[in-house]
Design a protein around this motif. Structure first.
Motif, PDB file in Angstrom:
ATOM      1  N   GLU A 182      12.600   9.366 -13.707  1.00  0.00           N
ATOM      2  CA  GLU A 182      11.202   9.296 -13.240  1.00  0.00           C
ATOM      3  C   GLU A 182      11.117   8.227 -12.163  1.00  0.00           C
ATOM      4  O   GLU A 182      11.804   7.208 -12.231  1.00  0.00           O
ATOM      5  CB  GLU A 182      10.219   9.017 -14.382  1.00  0.00           C
ATOM      6  N   TYR A 183      10.274   8.497 -11.132  1.00  0.00           N
ATOM      7  CA  TYR A 183      10.168   7.595  -9.987  1.00  0.00           C
ATOM      8  C   TYR A 183       8.692   7.319  -9.755  1.00  0.00           C
ATOM      9  O   TYR A 183       7.933   8.214  -9.425  1.00  0.00           O
ATOM     10  CB  TYR A 183      10.801   8.260  -8.757  1.00  0.00           C
ATOM     11  N   LYS A 184       8.296   6.061  -9.967  1.00  0.00           N
ATOM     12  CA  LYS A 184       6.861   5.731  -9.885  1.00  0.00           C
ATOM     13  C   LYS A 184       6.571   4.722  -8.775  1.00  0.00           C
ATOM     14  O   LYS A 184       7.450   3.972  -8.375  1.00  0.00           O
ATOM     15  CB  LYS A 184       6.398   5.141 -11.218  1.00  0.00           C
ATOM     16  N   LEU A 185       5.317   4.724  -8.344  1.00  0.00           N
ATOM     17  CA  LEU A 185       4.884   3.782  -7.302  1.00  0.00           C
ATOM     18  C   LEU A 185       4.224   2.554  -7.941  1.00  0.00           C
ATOM     19  O   LEU A 185       3.431   2.707  -8.878  1.00  0.00           O
ATOM     20  CB  LEU A 185       3.857   4.452  -6.385  1.00  0.00           C
ATOM     21  N   LYS A 211       0.874  -1.188   0.000  1.00  0.00           N
ATOM     22  CA  LYS A 211       0.000   0.000   0.000  1.00  0.00           C
ATOM     23  C   LYS A 211       0.905   1.229   0.000  1.00  0.00           C
ATOM     24  O   LYS A 211       1.669   1.437   0.947  1.00  0.00           O
ATOM     25  CB  LYS A 211      -0.872   0.019   1.258  1.00  0.00           C
ATOM     26  N   LEU A 212       0.804   2.033  -1.034  1.00  0.00           N
ATOM     27  CA  LEU A 212       1.814   3.085  -1.213  1.00  0.00           C
ATOM     28  C   LEU A 212       1.250   4.498  -1.310  1.00  0.00           C
ATOM     29  O   LEU A 212       2.008   5.444  -1.524  1.00  0.00           O
ATOM     30  CB  LEU A 212       2.630   2.800  -2.486  1.00  0.00           C
ATOM     31  N   SER A 213      -0.055   4.653  -1.145  1.00  0.00           N
ATOM     32  CA  SER A 213      -0.640   5.972  -1.389  1.00  0.00           C
ATOM     33  C   SER A 213      -0.065   7.042  -0.463  1.00  0.00           C
ATOM     34  O   SER A 213      -0.058   8.220  -0.769  1.00  0.00           O
ATOM     35  CB  SER A 213      -2.157   5.911  -1.221  1.00  0.00           C
ATOM     36  N   HIS A 214       0.486   6.622   0.704  1.00  0.00           N
ATOM     37  CA  HIS A 214       1.017   7.568   1.680  1.00  0.00           C
ATOM     38  C   HIS A 214       2.485   7.897   1.436  1.00  0.00           C
ATOM     39  O   HIS A 214       3.076   8.657   2.189  1.00  0.00           O
ATOM     40  CB  HIS A 214       0.892   6.954   3.079  1.00  0.00           C
ATOM     41  N   SER A 215       3.105   7.317   0.405  1.00  0.00           N
ATOM     42  CA  SER A 215       4.567   7.382   0.300  1.00  0.00           C
ATOM     43  C   SER A 215       5.108   8.776  -0.016  1.00  0.00           C
ATOM     44  O   SER A 215       4.611   9.459  -0.912  1.00  0.00           O
ATOM     45  CB  SER A 215       5.047   6.411  -0.783  1.00  0.00           C
ATOM     46  N   TYR A 216       6.162   9.172   0.716  1.00  0.00           N
ATOM     47  CA  TYR A 216       6.857  10.440   0.454  1.00  0.00           C
ATOM     48  C   TYR A 216       7.932  10.246  -0.626  1.00  0.00           C
ATOM     49  O   TYR A 216       8.541  11.207  -1.067  1.00  0.00           O
ATOM     50  CB  TYR A 216       7.611  10.900   1.717  1.00  0.00           C
ATOM     51  N   SER A 217       8.208   8.988  -1.014  1.00  0.00           N
ATOM     52  CA  SER A 217       9.385   8.711  -1.847  1.00  0.00           C
ATOM     53  C   SER A 217       9.399   9.432  -3.201  1.00  0.00           C
ATOM     54  O   SER A 217      10.436   9.980  -3.578  1.00  0.00           O
ATOM     55  CB  SER A 217       9.551   7.208  -2.049  1.00  0.00           C
ATOM     56  N   PRO A 218       8.266   9.465  -3.952  1.00  0.00           N
ATOM     57  CA  PRO A 218       8.332  10.159  -5.251  1.00  0.00           C
ATOM     58  C   PRO A 218       8.734  11.624  -5.078  1.00  0.00           C
ATOM     59  O   PRO A 218       9.528  12.153  -5.850  1.00  0.00           O
ATOM     60  CB  PRO A 218       6.896  10.047  -5.794  1.00  0.00           C
ATOM     61  N   LEU A 219       8.204  12.237  -4.031  1.00  0.00           N
ATOM     62  CA  LEU A 219       8.517  13.644  -3.779  1.00  0.00           C
ATOM     63  C   LEU A 219      10.016  13.831  -3.500  1.00  0.00           C
ATOM     64  O   LEU A 219      10.664  14.734  -4.042  1.00  0.00           O
ATOM     65  CB  LEU A 219       7.699  14.065  -2.567  1.00  0.00           C
ATOM     66  N   ILE A 220      10.582  12.948  -2.697  1.00  0.00           N
ATOM     67  CA  ILE A 220      12.011  13.039  -2.359  1.00  0.00           C
ATOM     68  C   ILE A 220      12.872  12.811  -3.605  1.00  0.00           C
ATOM     69  O   ILE A 220      13.787  13.584  -3.895  1.00  0.00           O
ATOM     70  CB  ILE A 220      12.371  12.006  -1.257  1.00  0.00           C
ATOM     71  N   HIS A 221      12.535  11.775  -4.384  1.00  0.00           N
ATOM     72  CA  HIS A 221      13.356  11.482  -5.571  1.00  0.00           C
ATOM     73  C   HIS A 221      13.164  12.557  -6.648  1.00  0.00           C
ATOM     74  O   HIS A 221      14.114  12.913  -7.346  1.00  0.00           O
ATOM     75  CB  HIS A 221      13.060  10.075  -6.095  1.00  0.00           C
ATOM     76  N   ASP A 222      11.952  13.092  -6.771  1.00  0.00           N
ATOM     77  CA  ASP A 222      11.742  14.170  -7.750  1.00  0.00           C
ATOM     78  C   ASP A 222      12.564  15.406  -7.382  1.00  0.00           C
ATOM     79  O   ASP A 222      13.117  16.071  -8.262  1.00  0.00           O
ATOM     80  CB  ASP A 222      10.249  14.525  -7.855  1.00  0.00           C
ATOM     81  N   LEU A 223      12.649  15.696  -6.075  1.00  0.00           N
ATOM     82  CA  LEU A 223      13.498  16.822  -5.650  1.00  0.00           C
ATOM     83  C   LEU A 223      14.960  16.534  -5.978  1.00  0.00           C
ATOM     84  O   LEU A 223      15.694  17.417  -6.428  1.00  0.00           O
ATOM     85  CB  LEU A 223      13.330  17.083  -4.146  1.00  0.00           C
TER      86      LEU A 223
END
Ligand code: NAP
Length: 273
Positions: free
Chosen positions: A31-34, A9-21
């Motif tokens: 590109e970083y996808k869930l 379950k990944l809807s809460h993940s901060y990871s895309p935001l961190i990798h996009d930064l």
């Protein structure tokens, strides 16, 4: 370059935001996808990811151990912890545990050394494995694990002394306290795994939870004047370490600081619960 995170379950993940930064700061065209997948699909997913030219993947709950049979090689720390949160696809498919390095970056950032210290770790799950491995490697003097089932925790962590929550008072005070339980995490803030009396006397408290940023436990530490940190630095640092592995380049603590200073915490709270 293609990257992503696999988990249940990944809807809460901060990871895309961190990798996009990270991509924005470095100028890397990534590109970083869930990818929410089921356990039975892990093998097939990894095979396809390799064919589709992914450079790397992160792995989260509950698949950090399940991915291991599908990898060609494990790094030293991943092998010891028996959990992988970062996979790189080269000639061989290698698994790493960058949570371990996230812990290291966090302690260094706060100028805290665990060498010779008496440490209490709450919880005996996956994150506790990385924490205890780090504490052993860095020569903590005494390691205590507080668990709801101290017999099971004792079997799992022979290098630590497992105690029940009601017995903690017999071993207080501790130099360093590390919470690896989800107690106090969104959507149940307001709960703390430890009482004020149990943490009194510590000189550093580290709560691995990052949402909410100020947990009840951190609030108590603050009221006692104990220096503390939440899990956001560790989360960001493990992502930077993953990028270091994938790009074969060192970015260091400075990159963690730059990413954190670029985060809009309010936006994260609204969108990544
Ligand atoms: P996990 O494998 O589920 O382990 C959590 C452990 O906490 C359990 O084994 C359990 O230990 C204890 N626990 C669970 N529910 C509890 C409850 N209601 N009351 C008391 N203890 C409870 O999870 P994990 O992967 O280790 O993650 C744990 C926490 O660390 C999560 O909040 C996660 O978000 C955070 N984390 C943060 C980072 C970061 O980068 N900041 C990285 C990894 C994990 P006992 O059965 O022994 O009591």
């Amino acid at each position: 370059m293609k990257f992503g995170l696999i988990g249940e379950k990944l809807s809460h993940s901060y990871s895309p935001l961190i990798h996009d930064l990270f991509f924005k700061i470095t100028g890397i065209n990534g590109e970083y996808k869930l990818f929410e997948i089921e356990r039975k699909d892990i093998g097939r997913f990894l095979q396809n990811a390799r064919k589709e030219g992914f450079t790397g993947l992160n792995v989260t709950i509950p698949y950090k151990t399940d991915v291991i049979p599908y990898l060609d090689e494990l790094s030293q720390e991943a092998e010891k912890i028996n959990a992988v949160n970062t996979i790189s696809f080269n000639d061989r498919v290698c698994g790493y545990n960058t949570d371990y390095f996230g812990l290291d970056y966090t302690f260094k950032k706060h100028s805290v050394g665990v060498n010779g210290k008496k440490v209490l770790v709450t919880g005996s799950g996956g994150a506790a494995k990385a924490v205890v491995s780090y504490l052993v490697d860095n020569k903590a003097k005494e390691i205590y694990i507080a668990s709801r089932d101290n017999v099971k925790a004792g079997d799992k962590f022979p290098e630590a002394k497992a105690v029940s929550y009601s017995d903690i008072k017999e071993y207080c005070p501790f130099d360093i306290i590390i919470n690896t339980t989800p107690v106090g995490m969104h959507p149940n803030p307001g709960l703390s795994p430890l009482t004020k009396e149990q943490i009194r006397g510590a000189f550093f408290l580290f709560d691995l939870i990052y949402n909410p940023p100020v947990t009840k436990l951190i609030e108590i530490a603050g009221s006692l004047g104990i220096p503390h940190t939440n899990g956001l630095y560790m989360l960001t640092a493990q992502a930077v370490k993953a990028q270091e592995i994938w790009n074969r380049k060192e970015y260091g603590i400075e990159m963690v600081d730059r990413i954190i200073s670029g985060m809009d915490i309010n936006l994260m709270k609204e969108n990544f619960r």
